[in-house]
Design an enzyme around this catalytic site. Structure first.
Site, mmCIF file in Angstrom:
data_model
loop_
_atom_site.group_PDB
_atom_site.id
_atom_site.type_symbol
_atom_site.label_atom_id
_atom_site.label_comp_id
_atom_site.label_asym_id
_atom_site.label_seq_id
_atom_site.Cartn_x
_atom_site.Cartn_y
_atom_site.Cartn_z
ATOM 1 N N THR A 1 0.837 -1.202 0.000
ATOM 2 C CA THR A 1 0.000 0.000 0.000
ATOM 3 C C THR A 1 0.872 1.251 0.000
ATOM 4 O OG1 THR A 1 0.011 0.124 2.413
ATOM 5 C CG2 THR A 1 -1.735 -1.182 1.423
ATOM 6 N N SER B 1 3.595 -4.881 3.189
ATOM 7 C CA SER B 1 2.786 -5.357 4.309
ATOM 8 C C SER B 1 2.719 -6.872 4.260
ATOM 9 C CB SER B 1 1.368 -4.791 4.212
ATOM 10 O OG SER B 1 1.385 -3.396 4.058
ATOM 11 N N GLY B 2 2.225 -7.484 5.340
ATOM 12 C CA GLY B 2 2.091 -8.945 5.318
ATOM 13 C C GLY B 2 1.916 -9.528 6.702
ATOM 14 N N ASN C 1 4.189 -4.909 13.579
ATOM 15 C CA ASN C 1 4.125 -5.913 14.635
ATOM 16 C C ASN C 1 4.816 -7.202 14.215
ATOM 17 O OD1 ASN C 1 1.538 -5.804 12.900
ATOM 18 N ND2 ASN C 1 1.728 -7.936 13.549
ATOM 19 N N TRP D 1 5.424 -0.591 6.419
ATOM 20 C CA TRP D 1 4.383 -0.324 5.427
ATOM 21 C C TRP D 1 4.035 1.146 5.298
ATOM 22 C CZ3 TRP D 1 -0.160 1.335 7.913
ATOM 23 C CH2 TRP D 1 -0.305 0.973 9.262
ATOM 24 N N ARG E 1 1.001 3.577 18.006
ATOM 25 C CA ARG E 1 -0.240 2.801 18.077
ATOM 26 C C ARG E 1 -0.440 2.172 19.462
ATOM 27 N NH1 ARG E 1 -1.760 -1.141 13.006
ATOM 28 N NH2 ARG E 1 -3.374 -2.395 13.982
ATOM 29 N N ASP F 1 -0.748 -6.363 18.003
ATOM 30 C CA ASP F 1 -0.820 -5.744 16.671
ATOM 31 C C ASP F 1 -0.568 -4.237 16.711
ATOM 32 O OD1 ASP F 1 -1.121 -5.687 13.887
ATOM 33 O OD2 ASP F 1 -3.261 -5.313 13.985
#
Lengths: 283, 539
Positions: free
Chosen positions: B187, B202-203, B266, B248, B336, B309
């Site tokens: 993204t 990402s993944g 994460n 990401w 986060r 996460d």
């Protein structure tokens, strides 16, 4: 993040069994559960076969468009429910319910309205049914939370906690009588913590009521329909939505669920498990 | 270097000065005259990216600092009430706009998964669009494009890096960033640093090592790959067996130190902590990387052994300002995990760690400035009530640093979730289950030196999706949780303007053209450009 719901018809299974003192079964559909893994997977009403090519096309589309939320396998993902446990999917016959749902979306939950050609919608439907078949024949649920997982609390301690923290609004012989016969496991825990798992916009939310005083002194009351910084809206007794600029009226909102939000900051994990254990005795 | 490609200088300059003489456009004059001489050619070369002009927004964050603070002053607290729609562009996508458009040379580039549009930044008229072939990778969102010389770059869900002619949209070359078949998706808005194009992926749903790659922006030739976690199964892994740590989000860059700052995601498996003992470096970390060779200069882990996460991918904001009375090169991050971090970005040493959103998962802060996780708040068979929830105390939506008030404006989220893990959930990908219980979105202005909340602004709902932009005139542009774009006063958070365009799902940006300042918000799947009305008789 999106918490899409394909399961407004979950109502039939879980109708109106909120912990709230006010919500009645007839009032509205029960909300979605992100992964109601602790209830049996509903049975598909009509067995359906789909051509392999259509299922494959659906797998491609599903992975790209739906997989992030619902999981690539439709077994539930980061934010979206396990579709193989959806009563909407179970009651669907070749897209008669799923197709309109996909086209309309659940915007307020973050599920977009899909503007896809008929063939693509049909492929998605085929893939979802195929995955449900696969799930039905599989053993165990890899993201499941089973009712037996949650039996670590002490019901007596939970009863004492309840008397202090919950009894102001709830009664074990009143609104919560028999609650454990209507909800078990994870859905019961989630409703205990906040009775509207779908969040603020959940249609089954215990209604917040609002009292609006207009400039001429007239008072209008009703169920809160919308509130932001700029607009207050309610449903009046005849079902009409009425809205005002917040700077033109005075209003007060009564939200019975605020007590649940405050409680979240107070629970220890063992309090939480104790109260759940106590609620499970209310049969 | 790339050839100059853009519009004739003389014409652009003439228009600009004409516009600056209009009544009402006076505020822009200073900047226009300062920059017009070299801005008019606007070749997006390394020098330009070091000092972007106000008629551009040439990178995801607008500049290398990630402050999202514009020097533009035409729209002020006094006149913002008159701000009105200049144009709108409908992407026609199911998904809301989540990226920040970039603007160079009067052209705006907007992206969505598999899509890029070039749009006339004055009018909203489409110049061209490009659609990447259908693929099976996750189409969850897209942050934006990057531009350098006459090429514009698009990353795709299936992890391809596509370079297109910025004038025509004609693809020039495509290279693979990572193998999407293994479960990577992309993204990312790439970051251009001189002759390096940095891109992350990402993944979360598979156990994949975290990778950041650099490519030659002219040819697409791979330059280096940095691993935040080693491939699964690597012996004596510093990650303790964890994979993940995907980078990401677009990083920031300090040209003096020649360091790129990027946050890592994460660890995987995500909720299964026991299978990956230890801190799991370098997941959930802020890293300083040499863009020339991909070498790690330093790392700071803001959540050791994360099991919730809580990516540390949020923007590392670079600020040069006093800290405890001493001028410092600072790095600010509202993360986060609900904590606000201030680091010395030369050394990576912690200067401050303090919560800015509700957080019940840490029992204190260790000597290195890292919160100390409470073991009992790790996901468990019978569930743990944890704050924040999975979506976090904030997330990818950008904060903004306002130098005049010394505040970092953050879209915060006070939230609770329940987290489950049992061995039956396995050790691949998510490996557990979690559910949001309740959350509330609040915009908070943090004192950059103490993290103290100077003011709060209720976003009237759950988690907000809008990032934050500040301007030198003292205005904040953002969105609420329900469906309004808003302008607030930076000093106290008071609302000055709003428009019910739908939920703002991206981080707003601004630029000025022809003496008119535009402010752009994504509302649903439509991009809206607002500005003050031009003087009568003008367009």
């Amino acid at each position: 993040m999106p918490r899409p719901s394909l399961v407004p018809l979950l109502a039939t299974a879980l109708a109106g069994i909120c912990l709230s003192p006010t919500l009645r079964a007839a009032e509205t559909a029960a909300p979605s559960q992100a992964s109601p893994a602790s209830v049996p997977r509903p049975t598909t009403v009509v067995a359906q076969e789909f051509p392999a090519a259509q299922v494959d096309a659906g797998r491609v589309l599903f992975g790209a468009q739906c997989g992030f939320c619902h999981g690539r396998d439709a077994f539930g993902g980061e934010t979206g429910p396990d579709l193989t446990r959806s009563t909407l999917v179970a009651s669907d016959v070749r897209g008669d319910k799923l197709a309109p749902h996909l086209r309309a979306g659940r915007i307020e939950k973050g599920m977009p309205a899909f503007t896809l050609p008929d063939d693509d919608i049909a492929a998605l439907v085929a893939y979802i049914h195929e995955q449900k078949k696969r799930a039905d024949s599989a053993v165990g649920g890899r993201r499941a939370v089973d009712p037996s997982d949650l039996q670590t609390g002490n019901a007596a301690a939970g009863q004492r906690y309840f008397a202090n923290a919950c009894a102001r609004c709830h009664s074990p012989t009143g609104d919560l009588a028999g609650v454990a016969t209507r909800h078990v496991g994870l859905p019961l825990l989630r409703r205990m913590l906040y009775p509207t798992p779908g969040g603020r916009d959940d249609p089954s939310r215990v209604p917040q009521t609002v009292r609006v005083t207009l400039g001429n002194g007239q008072v209008v009351t009703g169920k809160l329909a919308h509130r932001d910084e700029f607009t207050i809206a309610l449903l009046d007794e005849r079902g009409w939505t009425r809205s005002w600029s917040t700077d033109r009226v005075k209003f007060t909102v009564d939200d019975p669920l605020e007590a649940h939000v405050e409680q979240l900051a107070k629970y220890t994990d063992s309090d939480m498990h104790d109260v759940l254990a106590y609620l499970q005795t209310l049969r | 270097m790339s050839s100059p490609t853009f519009k004739p200088c003389a014409e652009t300059r003439r228009h600009r000065f004409a516009a600056a003489c209009r009544p009402g456009a006076w505020a822009a004059t200073a900047f226009v005259s300062l920059f017009a001489t070299f801005a008019s050619a606007q070749e997006v070369d390394p020098r330009f990216l070091l000092q972007p002009t106000t008629d551009s927004w040439p990178t995801y964050h607008g500049d290398y600092t990630g402050r999202r603070h514009s020097p533009l002053k035409q729209i002020t607290p006094d006149n913002v009430r008159q701000m009105t729609l200049a144009w709108a562009f409908n992407t026609g996508q199911s998904q809301p706009i989540k990226g920040t458009p970039i603007v160079v040379n009067g052209t705006l580039y907007l992206t969505a998964p598999d899509k890029i549009w070039a749009i006339d930044a004055r009018t909203g008229r489409q110049l061209w669009q490009h659609t990447h072939p259908t693929n099976t990778a996750f189409h969850i969102g897209h942050r934006g494009a990057a531009v350098r010389g006459d090429l514009v770059y698009l990353t795709t869900p299936d992890c391809q890096l596509v370079a297109l002619d910025a004038r025509t949209g004609k693809p020039r070359w495509t290279v693979e960033i990572a193998d999407a078949k293994r479960g990577y998706w992309c993204t990312n808005a790439p970051l251009i640093v001189r002759n390096h194009l940095l891109v992350g992926v990402s993944g979360d749903f598979d156990n994949l090592p975290g990778i950041l790659r650099a490519f030659d922006p002219e040819t697409g030739k791979p330059q280096w790959t940095f691993y935040s976690t080693p491939p699964a199964g690597t012996a004596n892994s510093i990650s303790g067996g964890a994979t993940g740590g995907q980078m990401w989000m677009t990083g920031t860059y300090d040209p003096e130190l020649n360091l790129v700052y990027v946050g890592t995601g994460n660890p995987t498996p995500v909720l299964n902590g026991p299978v990956r003992p230890g801190d799991n470096k370098w997941t959930n970390s802020i890293l300083a990387i040499n863009p020339d060779n991909g070498e790690l200069r330093w790392g700071f882990q803001n959540t050791p052994h994360d099991t919730h996460d809580w990516d540390a991918a949020e923007v590392p904001v670079l600020v040069d300002a006093p800290f405890a009375g001493k001028p410092r090169k600072l790095l600010l991050q509202a993360a986060r995990n609900g904590y606000y971090f201030v680091l010395d970005r030369v050394t990576g040493k912690s200067l401050l760690t303090t919560p800015f959103a509700r957080a019940n998962w840490a029992k204190g802060v260790d000597d290195e400035g890292r919160p100390i996780p409470i073991v009992d708040k790790e996901p468990a068979r019978d569930g743990r009530l944890v704050s924040p929830d999975e979506s976090g105390g904030t997330n990818y939506r950008s904060p903004s640093f306002d130098p005049a008030t010394g505040t970092l404006i953050v879209s915060a989220h006070d939230a609770y979730g329940i987290y489950f893990f049992k061995p039956e959930h396995g050790d691949t990908g998510w490996a557990g289950a979690d559910y949001g219980i309740h959350g509330k979105g609040i915009l908070r202005a943090l004192d950059y030196q103490t993290g103290a909340v100077r003011w709060s602004h209720d976003l009237h709902g759950g988690v907000g999706a809008a990032g934050v932009l500040t301007t030198a005139s003292g205005v904040i542009f953002t969105g609420d949780s329900t469906g309004n774009a808003m302008a607030l006063r930076t000093t106290d958070g008071k609302t000055l303007w709003h428009s019910g365009i739908g939920r703002v799902g991206n981080s707003p940006m601004t630029y000025e053209l022809d003496g008119r300042q535009f402010v752009l918000f994504g509302g649903g799947s439509v991009l809206y450009a607002f500005g003050l009305l031009p003087a009568e008789g003008k367009n």
